[in-house]
Design an enzyme around this catalytic site. Structure first.
Site, PDB file in Angstrom:
ATOM      1  N   ASP A 179      47.867  37.131  67.458  1.00 26.18           N
ATOM      2  CA  ASP A 179      48.438  36.684  66.179  1.00 26.18           C
ATOM      3  C   ASP A 179      48.857  35.215  66.211  1.00 26.18           C
ATOM      4  OD1 ASP A 179      50.281  36.324  63.956  1.00 26.18           O
ATOM      5  OD2 ASP A 179      50.383  38.506  63.833  1.00 26.18           O
ATOM      6  N   SER A 183      47.820  35.222  60.264  1.00 25.31           N
ATOM      7  CA  SER A 183      48.087  36.657  60.211  1.00 25.31           C
ATOM      8  C   SER A 183      47.777  37.215  58.817  1.00 25.31           C
ATOM      9  CB  SER A 183      49.532  36.930  60.648  1.00 25.31           C
ATOM     10  OG  SER A 183      49.711  38.270  61.031  1.00 25.31           O
TER      11      SER A 183
END
Length: 258
Positions: free
Chosen positions: A153, A39
């Site tokens: 993610d 991320s």
């Protein structure tokens, strides 16, 4: 010669603390041989791997705002699209492909259909990989890669990518964890959404902490008072990231000499 790997966690806008952490390492001549990021960690790690200097990364960081990384998606699969992030990366990073990176780098994402951890490295489009690693489920649309996988993610499966950087060949792993410092800004939630969000963050923090055993040194900047959406606090975040590394600098140097 021992290879040092850097594992950078997720953390939203708290990712600016990664910049400060890297600044402290670079200015103390700590060699960074391998990088894995999840991320926000994939964004900062990718910037360093692409060949940007720490001063250039700081300058790029000053340009980042929510409108430079997100736009409305008009899709039921996510409120926002992070396609603008891809343009931002291509406009500001000196290379666009994994094959041209200066430092070997991996971005960690998750296959939405299978729940499998997907490690993007070695070849392909750098911006697509970072966008996938940053595609927070329910907020951003999944990113479809060249293999047709819908990716989200990496924090869903691996918020702290210590295993990834070990598998890349790191003998020594420094982990910078922006998730495990807690969340003192929340207190007791008073709404259903607040309860859900705080519970989700607790699970992510626990998952991140469970990956610490693969690291030789864990850096945990004292950023509990800063929310993951507070981009305006970038200067403070960078300073706290730098300070956290400097506090462990003797330990890092001893490990490299051992």
């Amino acid at each position: 010669m021992k290879k040092l790997g850097l594992a950078l966690s997720g953390g939203g806008a708290r990712g600016f603390a990664h910049i400060g952490a890297i600044k402290a390492l670079v200015e103390n001549d700590i060699p960074i041989d391998l990088i894995a990021g999840t991320s926000a960690g994939s964004f900062v790690g990718g910037a360093l791997a692409s060949g940007l200097s720490i001063d250039q990364i700081i300058e790029v960081g000053k340009k980042i705002g929510w409108f430079s990384v997100a736009g409305f998606s008009y899709s039921p699969r996510g409120l926002l699209s992070n396609a603008p992030m891809g343009k931002f990366i291509n406009d500001n990073f000196p290379v666009a492909d994994f094959e041209k990176l200066v430092i070997p780098f991996a971005a960690v994402a998750c296959d939405l259909e299978t729940g499998e951890e997907i490690v993007l490295k070695d070849e392909g489009d750098l911006a697509v990989a970072i966008r996938a690693s940053c595609a927070i489920p329910g907020v951003f649309m999944p990113v479809v890669d060249s293999k047709g996988r819908a990716l989200i993610d990496g924090g869903v499966v691996s918020p702290m990518p210590t295993r990834t950087v070990r598998k890349m060949g790191a003998d020594i792993v420094i982990a910078v964890d922006l998730l495990t410092c807690g969340s003192t800004f929340w207190g007791r939630p008073s709404t259903l959404l607040g309860t859900f969000f705080q519970s989700a963050m607790m699970m992510i923090r626990t998952a991140s902490r469970n990956q610490h055993y693969r690291a030789d040194i864990v850096i945990e900047p004292k950023i509990a008072h800063i929310r993951p959406d507070e981009i305006a606090k970038r200067e403070e975040l960078m300073e706290l990231g730098e300070r956290a590394v400097l506090e462990k600098m003797d330990e890092i140097k001893n490990l490299l000499q051992g």
